[in-house]
Design a protein around this motif. Structure first.
Motif, PDB file in Angstrom:
ATOM      1  N   GLN A 108       0.837  -1.204   0.000  1.00 36.07           N
ATOM      2  CA  GLN A 108       0.000   0.000   0.000  1.00 36.07           C
ATOM      3  C   GLN A 108       0.873   1.255   0.000  1.00 36.07           C
ATOM      4  N   THR A 109       1.953   1.222   0.767  1.00 35.98           N
ATOM      5  CA  THR A 109       2.866   2.367   0.798  1.00 35.98           C
ATOM      6  C   THR A 109       3.552   2.551  -0.549  1.00 35.98           C
ATOM      7  N   LEU A 110       3.978   1.442  -1.161  1.00 35.64           N
ATOM      8  CA  LEU A 110       4.601   1.527  -2.480  1.00 35.64           C
ATOM      9  C   LEU A 110       3.621   2.066  -3.507  1.00 35.64           C
ATOM     10  N   ALA A 111       2.351   1.692  -3.385  1.00 33.04           N
ATOM     11  CA  ALA A 111       1.343   2.160  -4.339  1.00 33.04           C
ATOM     12  C   ALA A 111       1.271   3.679  -4.343  1.00 33.04           C
ATOM     13  N   LYS A 112       1.350   4.301  -3.165  1.00 26.24           N
ATOM     14  CA  LYS A 112       1.296   5.765  -3.095  1.00 26.24           C
ATOM     15  C   LYS A 112       2.504   6.383  -3.795  1.00 26.24           C
ATOM     16  N   ALA A 113       3.658   5.729  -3.679  1.00 22.31           N
ATOM     17  CA  ALA A 113       4.849   6.231  -4.363  1.00 22.31           C
ATOM     18  C   ALA A 113       4.747   6.029  -5.864  1.00 22.31           C
ATOM     19  N   PHE A 114       4.233   4.860  -6.284  1.00 21.69           N
ATOM     20  CA  PHE A 114       4.113   4.568  -7.708  1.00 21.69           C
ATOM     21  C   PHE A 114       3.109   5.489  -8.391  1.00 21.69           C
ATOM     22  N   ASP A 115       2.169   6.025  -7.632  1.00 22.21           N
ATOM     23  CA  ASP A 115       1.152   6.889  -8.218  1.00 22.21           C
ATOM     24  C   ASP A 115       1.770   8.108  -8.891  1.00 22.21           C
ATOM     25  N   THR A 116       2.951   8.496  -8.438  1.00 25.11           N
ATOM     26  CA  THR A 116       3.624   9.650  -9.042  1.00 25.11           C
ATOM     27  C   THR A 116       4.199   9.320 -10.410  1.00 25.11           C
ATOM     28  N   LEU A 117       4.214   8.052 -10.794  1.00 25.33           N
ATOM     29  CA  LEU A 117       4.752   7.643 -12.091  1.00 25.33           C
ATOM     30  C   LEU A 117       3.729   7.739 -13.207  1.00 25.33           C
ATOM     31  N   ALA A 118       2.485   8.084 -12.877  1.00 31.59           N
ATOM     32  CA  ALA A 118       1.445   8.161 -13.898  1.00 31.59           C
ATOM     33  C   ALA A 118       1.797   9.211 -14.942  1.00 31.59           C
ATOM     34  N   PRO A 119       1.560   8.918 -16.236  1.00 31.16           N
ATOM     35  CA  PRO A 119       1.770   9.935 -17.275  1.00 31.16           C
ATOM     36  C   PRO A 119       0.953  11.177 -16.959  1.00 31.16           C
ATOM     37  N   THR A 120       1.549  12.326 -17.069  1.00 27.26           N
ATOM     38  CA  THR A 120       0.904  13.556 -16.614  1.00 27.26           C
ATOM     39  C   THR A 120      -0.147  14.069 -17.576  1.00 27.26           C
ATOM     40  N   ALA A 121       0.003  13.791 -18.855  1.00 27.88           N
ATOM     41  CA  ALA A 121      -0.858  14.447 -19.842  1.00 27.88           C
ATOM     42  C   ALA A 121      -2.269  13.881 -19.877  1.00 27.88           C
ATOM     43  N   GLN A 122      -2.397  12.541 -19.829  1.00 23.21           N
ATOM     44  CA  GLN A 122      -3.703  11.963 -20.102  1.00 23.21           C
ATOM     45  C   GLN A 122      -4.188  10.978 -19.050  1.00 23.21           C
ATOM     46  N   ALA A 123      -3.293  10.502 -18.178  1.00 26.02           N
ATOM     47  CA  ALA A 123      -3.708   9.461 -17.241  1.00 26.02           C
ATOM     48  C   ALA A 123      -4.686  10.020 -16.212  1.00 26.02           C
ATOM     49  N   THR A 124      -5.624   9.189 -15.824  1.00 31.15           N
ATOM     50  CA  THR A 124      -6.597   9.535 -14.799  1.00 31.15           C
ATOM     51  C   THR A 124      -6.394   8.615 -13.619  1.00 31.15           C
ATOM     52  N   ARG A 125      -6.120   9.192 -12.468  1.00 33.03           N
ATOM     53  CA  ARG A 125      -5.904   8.368 -11.282  1.00 33.03           C
ATOM     54  C   ARG A 125      -7.203   7.737 -10.845  1.00 33.03           C
ATOM     55  N   VAL A 126      -7.088   6.513 -10.335  1.00 34.83           N
ATOM     56  CA  VAL A 126      -8.262   5.770  -9.897  1.00 34.83           C
ATOM     57  C   VAL A 126      -8.389   5.948  -8.393  1.00 34.83           C
TER      58      VAL A 126
END
Length: 318
Positions: free
Chosen positions: A295-313
């Motif tokens: 769960q902690t890693l997931a919060k860190a990985f969330d910053t890797l989302a492409p900035t232009a088009q990705a939508t966080r879930v």
């Protein structure tokens, strides 16, 4: 007291139950086929019970009792392996070995930033990475050879706990002179009757592409896979095929934003008209003692989302 099976014997039995093939099960356990076979026969003698039906030739068929013992063995092995993991996690979270699996349509574009963020934020983690197809990664996860997976959803992830991170929109790639290149967005209906280049069987992106194509046409099981006659083993090969005019392809924005189309006479257009994305997420074994770490890693990985088009879930929906 009755003699107890060893953890190794249970691993052999579980691997054979999962893979139904002596050679693959032996490889999964990192032993020879003869060692695995001897270990299971020793377990049968120890239990004074027949676990495999050896009257059916070379097929691996479990007896009803063997099937039940394999299920119980899985539960017992998971409980046994959880003991040291619980102790380690309680002592110092986010330390020690962590074996992560990642699929080939994500790996080339996320491995470098993923490794960098783990080294920077969690330097006590001893990281190992395995790239493979979803099916094979799930097998390794169930056998305890991996701790966590980075996958594209939807997928057949039964028997795992999953955590979606962000949506990765699909785009259509085509030669520079293709008529669809005149459109700002390509409706899924326009994919009908197009020659498609797809990933080969075993890649979840192939099934996801077929699902997108089905939104724009009335397919049933007798339709097969439409007009697709070209398959690729990687996204880079797919781009080469598209550039040669063999067809058009559906690829994730993550790959395009990380330079997939560089130095190719290929253009990309966003898809529209339905659910035209995949979801990047994590998966691990249910009740894992390292769930809090994941769960902690997931919060860190969330910053890797492409900035232009990705939508966080934001929730568990895909």
């Amino acid at each position: 007291m009755l003699p107890l099976p060893s953890a190794q014997q249970l691993r052999y039995l579980i691997a054979l139950s999962e893979l139904r093939h002596f050679g693959r099960a032996a490889a999964a356990c990192a032993v020879t086929q003869s060692t695995l076979s001897a270990g299971i026969m020793a377990l049968e003698r120890q239990l004074d019970a027949q676990l495999l039906d050896r009257t059916v030739g070379k097929k691996v068929v479990f007896t009803p009792l063997g099937h039940e013992i394999a299920q119980k063995g899985r539960q017992a092995l998971e409980a046994l392996e959880a003991v040291p993991q619980l102790a380690a996690a309680a002592r110092t979270p986010l330390t020690g070995p962590m074996r992560i699996g990642i699929i080939p349509t994500i790996g080339p574009f996320l491995i470098e930033p993923l490794v960098k963020i783990i080294r920077a934020r969690f330097p006590q983690i001893v990281l190992s990475l395995t790239e493979d197809t979803t099916e094979h990664l799930l097998e390794k996860l169930s056998l305890g050879r991996l701790d966590m997976l980075v996958l594209a959803m939807p997928c057949l992830c039964d028997g795992t706990e999953t955590l979606p991170l962000w949506r990765d929109p699909f785009q259509v790639i085509m030669p520079d002179n293709h008529p669809l290149g005149k459109l700002a967005h390509v409706p899924v209906e326009r994919l009908e009757d197009q020659q498609m280049v797809m990933m080969e069987d075993g890649h979840c992106l192939r099934e996801q592409t077929l699902a997108v194509c089905r939104q724009g046409r009335s397919w049933d099981s007798s339709d097969g896979e439409g007009d697709s006659t070209f398959t690729a083993t990687s996204l880079h090969t797919m781009v080469d095929m598209v550039e040669l005019g063999l067809g058009i392809g559906v690829v994730p924005s993550l790959a395009i934003e990380n330079g997939l189309l560089e130095n190719h006479n290929v253009k990309a257009r966003p898809l529209s008209g339905g659910p035209v994305w995949r979801t990047i997420g994590l998966a691990w074994r249910p009740r894992s003692p390292r769930s809090a770490d994941f769960q902690t890693l997931a919060k860190a990985f969330d910053t890797l989302a492409p900035t232009a088009q990705a939508t966080r879930v934001a929730d568990s929906s895909l």
